[in-house]
Design an enzyme around this catalytic site. Sequence first.
Site, PDB file in Angstrom:
ATOM      1  N   ARG A  33       0.841  -1.186   0.000  1.00 58.73           N
ATOM      2  CA  ARG A  33       0.000   0.000   0.000  1.00 58.73           C
ATOM      3  C   ARG A  33       0.878   1.239   0.000  1.00 58.73           C
ATOM      4  O   ARG A  33       1.705   1.422   0.892  1.00 58.73           O
ATOM      5  CB  ARG A  33      -0.909  -0.025   1.225  1.00 58.73           C
ATOM      6  CG  ARG A  33      -1.909   1.085   1.247  1.00 58.73           C
ATOM      7  CD  ARG A  33      -2.932   0.905   2.326  1.00 58.73           C
ATOM      8  NE  ARG A  33      -2.303   0.912   3.636  1.00 58.73           N
ATOM      9  CZ  ARG A  33      -2.967   0.796   4.768  1.00 58.73           C
ATOM     10  NH1 ARG A  33      -4.266   0.635   4.745  1.00 58.73           N
ATOM     11  NH2 ARG A  33      -2.343   0.829   5.915  1.00 58.73           N
ATOM     12  N   THR A  37      -0.955   7.608  -1.066  1.00 61.91           N
ATOM     13  CA  THR A  37      -2.259   7.458  -1.723  1.00 61.91           C
ATOM     14  C   THR A  37      -3.120   6.368  -1.092  1.00 61.91           C
ATOM     15  O   THR A  37      -4.321   6.329  -1.326  1.00 61.91           O
ATOM     16  CB  THR A  37      -2.076   7.110  -3.209  1.00 61.91           C
ATOM     17  OG1 THR A  37      -1.485   5.808  -3.314  1.00 61.91           O
ATOM     18  CG2 THR A  37      -1.227   8.147  -3.916  1.00 61.91           C
ATOM     19  N   ASP A 129       1.090  -2.562  11.133  1.00 65.97           N
ATOM     20  CA  ASP A 129       1.195  -3.099   9.777  1.00 65.97           C
ATOM     21  C   ASP A 129       1.714  -4.529   9.819  1.00 65.97           C
ATOM     22  O   ASP A 129       2.802  -4.778  10.331  1.00 65.97           O
ATOM     23  CB  ASP A 129       2.119  -2.207   8.934  1.00 65.97           C
ATOM     24  CG  ASP A 129       2.138  -2.651   7.489  1.00 65.97           C
ATOM     25  OD1 ASP A 129       2.941  -3.558   7.171  1.00 65.97           O
ATOM     26  OD2 ASP A 129       1.359  -2.115   6.700  1.00 65.97           O
ATOM     27  N   ASP A 132       5.134  -5.023   8.062  1.00 67.24           N
ATOM     28  CA  ASP A 132       6.229  -4.476   8.869  1.00 67.24           C
ATOM     29  C   ASP A 132       6.561  -5.419  10.020  1.00 67.24           C
ATOM     30  O   ASP A 132       7.732  -5.645  10.335  1.00 67.24           O
ATOM     31  CB  ASP A 132       5.870  -3.099   9.424  1.00 67.24           C
ATOM     32  CG  ASP A 132       5.866  -2.022   8.347  1.00 67.24           C
ATOM     33  OD1 ASP A 132       6.453  -2.242   7.280  1.00 67.24           O
ATOM     34  OD2 ASP A 132       5.257  -0.958   8.592  1.00 67.24           O
TER      35      ASP A 132
END
Length: 138
Positions: A33, A37, A129, A132
């Site tokens: 992602r 944006t 995330d 991550d």
Amino acid sequence: MAIIPILRAGLGMVDGMLAMIPTARIGHIGLYRDPVTLKPVEYYCKLPKDCPEREIFVVDPMLATGGSSVAAIQMLKDKGCQNIRFLCIIAAPEGVELMKERHPDVDLYIGALDEKLNDHGYIVPGLGDAGDRIFGTR
């Protein structure tokens, strides 16, 4: 027979899926992602050639905005896949609504539905995330 496309950080879910469906073939869809944006960006897609004839289980630990999941499922449909299910551990209502709007024919299996998304598109309260966490990128 099933095929399990792995979306983003869904690698951690593969062992559990293979324990349930040991004859499944694994495909990989790599999306991330964009932090500005919040739109999905494809960086990898490798699927078995016979995926249109198989049952498809798309696995991803989290369904946040829904952008990556919607994009991955559209990639599969563009390759002729029809019998698709989506499985995630945690989701936000916004992602669930987008999935239902864009792919009403795809069954969703969600372990837990959290409250909402924050201004950065992360699930609240959420876990941070998934990519991550798995790959140590933050």
